[in-house]
Design an enzyme around this catalytic site. Structure first.
Site, mmCIF file in Angstrom:
data_model
loop_
_atom_site.group_PDB
_atom_site.id
_atom_site.type_symbol
_atom_site.label_atom_id
_atom_site.label_comp_id
_atom_site.label_asym_id
_atom_site.label_seq_id
_atom_site.Cartn_x
_atom_site.Cartn_y
_atom_site.Cartn_z
ATOM 1 N N ASP A 102 0.852 -1.195 0.000
ATOM 2 C CA ASP A 102 0.000 0.000 0.000
ATOM 3 C C ASP A 102 0.886 1.244 0.000
ATOM 4 O O ASP A 102 1.675 1.432 0.922
ATOM 5 C CB ASP A 102 -0.881 -0.053 1.265
ATOM 6 C CG ASP A 102 -1.758 1.173 1.417
ATOM 7 O OD1 ASP A 102 -2.012 1.856 0.402
ATOM 8 O OD2 ASP A 102 -2.195 1.431 2.557
ATOM 9 N N ASP A 127 -3.960 4.002 2.850
ATOM 10 C CA ASP A 127 -5.409 3.840 3.047
ATOM 11 C C ASP A 127 -5.761 2.400 3.435
ATOM 12 O O ASP A 127 -6.934 2.063 3.589
ATOM 13 C CB ASP A 127 -6.192 4.279 1.801
ATOM 14 C CG ASP A 127 -5.948 3.372 0.601
ATOM 15 O OD1 ASP A 127 -5.024 2.519 0.664
ATOM 16 O OD2 ASP A 127 -6.660 3.513 -0.411
ATOM 17 N N ASP A 186 -1.953 -1.033 -3.706
ATOM 18 C CA ASP A 186 -2.217 -0.297 -4.941
ATOM 19 C C ASP A 186 -1.052 -0.472 -5.919
ATOM 20 O O ASP A 186 -0.020 -1.059 -5.572
ATOM 21 C CB ASP A 186 -2.480 1.185 -4.620
ATOM 22 C CG ASP A 186 -1.498 1.722 -3.582
ATOM 23 O OD1 ASP A 186 -0.287 1.504 -3.766
ATOM 24 O OD2 ASP A 186 -1.941 2.316 -2.568
ATOM 25 N N ASP A 190 -10.511 -15.334 -16.316
ATOM 26 C CA ASP A 190 -11.319 -15.687 -15.155
ATOM 27 C C ASP A 190 -12.514 -16.553 -15.573
ATOM 28 O O ASP A 190 -13.185 -16.248 -16.565
ATOM 29 C CB ASP A 190 -11.827 -14.377 -14.528
ATOM 30 C CG ASP A 190 -12.484 -14.567 -13.176
ATOM 31 O OD1 ASP A 190 -11.804 -15.016 -12.249
ATOM 32 O OD2 ASP A 190 -13.685 -14.271 -13.051
ATOM 33 N N GLU A 212 -8.426 -20.027 -16.248
ATOM 34 C CA GLU A 212 -8.870 -20.444 -14.930
ATOM 35 C C GLU A 212 -10.143 -21.250 -15.161
ATOM 36 O O GLU A 212 -11.221 -20.694 -15.371
ATOM 37 C CB GLU A 212 -9.184 -19.265 -14.005
ATOM 38 C CG GLU A 212 -9.465 -19.747 -12.586
ATOM 39 C CD GLU A 212 -10.715 -19.188 -11.918
ATOM 40 O OE1 GLU A 212 -10.881 -19.407 -10.718
ATOM 41 O OE2 GLU A 212 -11.555 -18.571 -12.584
HETATM 42 C C1 GLC Z 1 -12.574 -16.598 -10.185
HETATM 43 C C2 GLC Z 1 -11.722 -15.733 -9.289
HETATM 44 C C3 GLC Z 1 -12.470 -15.510 -8.020
HETATM 45 C C4 GLC Z 1 -13.749 -14.781 -8.329
HETATM 46 C C5 GLC Z 1 -14.573 -15.548 -9.367
HETATM 47 C C6 GLC Z 1 -15.655 -14.687 -9.945
HETATM 48 O O1 GLC Z 1 -12.794 -17.849 -9.656
HETATM 49 O O2 GLC Z 1 -10.482 -16.332 -9.103
HETATM 50 O O3 GLC Z 1 -11.716 -14.784 -7.087
HETATM 51 O O4 GLC Z 1 -14.518 -14.652 -7.167
HETATM 52 O O5 GLC Z 1 -13.777 -15.933 -10.445
HETATM 53 O O6 GLC Z 1 -15.124 -13.705 -10.785
HETATM 54 MG MG MG Z 2 -3.549 2.236 -1.045
#
Ligand code: GLC
Ligand code: MG
Length: 560
Positions: A33, A37, A41, A219, A281
């Site tokens: 960070d 905050d 980031d 994803d 994924e």
């Molecule tokens: C994938 C991501 C996970 C997220 C899900 C929905 O599994 O790794 O963190 O919650 O997709 O986008």
């Molecule tokens: Mg920050």
């Protein structure tokens, strides 16, 4: 060029760098960070890039940093072409890419195509538009079932708990249609039969390619296409052993239609200069189904979750390694290996659970607490085993410190939508997402300039801090660093081919490149094969040079 055992970071453009790359996952909100905050980031990442250079990774993958209401920690994207103010500005993303490249580190970004945020302009437009309108056709809107349409359109459930449908309210205040969300209600699923959706994502790929990224982690790659009839699905009952009853493929996952999308994306990447990759994924089993995602004209890699879930035993590990290698080989792709990420219990904790326990979705203060020392010992052995295997390996931030799951996080602090949506029965993923420790004696353990941390850090974080481990012989950080140096510089580690060696039942032994690798899963020390010379180990050998329980050794083969 004839230097197959040497890899440098500025290798020629014709080398397929990703086939054996070690890729480090940065979860931006918990890495570093810069502004105090309490949320990590992009400037924080830039300031800590040298840590990754000293660790010796080839690439980073950044979880989403795009504008988002953060209903699912940024996996609910409101604008795919910008940076959320909590993470910085678009210029910071450009800086990060440039600074990483200067250090020889490639950058992979996260692409979230299954759903947008409910705050995305398209969804806002869809809610204001009439049923059957083109704006609604970009998502999956349906009338409800039953009298008054009061029941969801089908039986599907959200991965985070509860129904996968939420009812809308029409402009005049009366209940309207329902929309599909396989995840949180703030993550409406897109309709991938709509050509505008397809065009939009090609454009998003080009946007980030033009900014210089080296790839995309895709994803929920197995979710984009749904069975056209949205047929009801009868969820399998859990058997007493925790295994799911084998049955047909669910209508919302791994539909054949997804592959056409990835073929189109691959063509987009291939037309771009340089070597950018797509990583799936996809929680798809068996390995053969997963391998379809990495056929030569589709993605480059897919996460190997079957490996992540394999039990800590010689037999289970050998089986999953063989299956993974065979399935990937059959399509000419590299295998990948992964032990931890932002969705699962950290492996330093998971491996402390009784062998064969199904992976729990989070652990809370009231649950039995895992044996940290046992978990770390096995985690280190698992890591050294993984880093020797042929293929590409993924690391998750903090595992190089041996970081355990935060298993006593106060329930009030939890932010994973799973906790709320399951009616507080599944704790979810916050325990692996706690900001990581850099300096034992600084506020927030050096995560940021203040004490602020979006999830509370436990006091034990001090002993795991980077500054307590750097240059300390035998520390987990130094174990990783040495492993990555050996893997990069020579010995053919990570490249294979792998050849199994004869060994006692509880011991896994294989040769890869010039190295013999042994892991002892049994409960008594075993002698090393005659003549081998230890190069690296996950823990000390016994005084008489034997390999103790839950230790992996890399050894040089005897000269012949
Ligand atoms: C994938 C991501 C996970 C997220 C899900 C929905 O599994 O790794 O963190 O919650 O997709 O986008
Ligand atoms: Mg920050």
């Amino acid at each position: 060029m004839n230097t197959p055992l040497t890899r440098t970071r500025d290798e020629g453009a014709d080398t397929e760098w990703w086939r054996d790359a070690v890729i480090y996952q940065i979860y931006p909100r918990s890495f570093a960070d810069s502004d105090g905050d309490g949320i990590g980031d992009l400037p924080g990442v830039i300031a800590r890039l040298d840590h990754l250079v000293s660790l010796g990774v080839d690439a980073v993958w950044l979880s989403p940093f795009y504008p988002s209401p953060q209903a699912d920690a940024g996996y609910d994207v409101a604008d795919y072409r910008d940076v959320d103010p909590i993470f910085g500005r678009l210029a910071d993303a450009d800086q990060l890419i440039a600074q990483a490249h200067q250090r020889g580190i490639r950058v992979i970004v996260d692409l979230v195509p299954n759903h947008t945020s409910s705050a995305h302009a398209w969804f806002v437009e869809a809610l204001a538009a009439a049923p059957g309108s083109p704006a609604r056709d970009r998502y999956v809107f349906r009338d409800g079932r039953g009298p008054g349409g009061d029941e969801p359109p089908n039986s599907w459930r959200s991965v985070f708990g509860g129904p996968a449908w939420t009812r809308t309210t029409d402009p005049d205040g009366t209940p309207g249609q329902w929309y599909l969300h396989l995840f949180d209600a703030g993550q409406p699923d897109l309709n991938w039969d709509n050509p505008q959706v397809r065009d939009e994502f090609v454009d998003i790929l080009r946007f980030w390619l033009a900014r210089g990224v080296d790839g995309f982690r895709v994803d929920v790659a197995h979710g984009l296409v749904k069975q056209a009839d949205l047929a009801d699905w009868h969820y399998p009952a859990e058997t007493t052993t925790g295994d799911h009853v084998a049955q047909a493929r669910p209508p919302m996952w791994d539909q054949d239609g997804v592959h056409e999308i990835y073929r189109q994306w691959r063509a987009v990447l291939d037309a771009h200069p340089g070597q950018q990759i797509l990583v799936a994924e996809a929680w798809v089993q068996p390995a053969e189904r997963l391998a379809a995602y990495v056929r030569p004209d589709e993605m480059h890699q897919a996460f190997n979750f079957e490996y992540l879930e394999a039990a800590w035993s010689a037999a289970a590990q050998r089986t999953v390694i063989d299956r993974s290698l065979a399935a990937a080989d059959a399509v000419g792709a590299p295998t990948t290996w992964v032990l931890s990420n932002h969705d699962v219990l950290r492996h330093a904790t998971r491996l402390a659970l009784p062998v064969g326990t199904p992976r729990p979705n989070g652990i809370g203060a009231g649950d039995p607490q895992p044996d940290t020392a046992l978990g770390l010992r096995r985690a280190r052995a698992a890591t050294l085993l993984m880093l020797a295997l042929p293929g590409s390996a993924y690391l998750y931030q903090g595992e190089e410190l041996g970081l355990p799951e935060h298993t006593t996080l106060p329930d009030e602090a939890r932010q994973d939508p799973t906790w709320r949506r399951t009616g507080h029965t599944e704790r979810g993923r916050d325990g692996c997402r706690v900001p990581i420790p850099w300096e034992a004696d600084s506020p927030s353990y050096g995560f940021g300039p203040t004490d602020a941390s979006w999830l509370p850090q436990p006091p034990v974080w001090a002993e795991y801090a980077v500054d307590r481990q750097r240059d300390v012989p035998g520390s987990t950080f130094e174990m990783y660093r040495t492993a990555l140096r050996l893997r990069r510089d020579h010995h053919g580690l990570g490249r294979g081919p792998l050849r199994w060696l004869e060994s006692p039942d509880d011991v896994l032994a294989f040769a890869v490149g010039a190295v013999t690798v042994l892991t002892n899963f049994g409960d008594a020390p075993v002698p090393l094969p005659p003549g081998v010379e230890p190069l690296h180990a996950s823990g000390p050998l016994t005084d008489d040079g034997q390999l103790p329980t839950d230790v992996t050794v890399w050894a040089r083969q005897p000269a012949r």
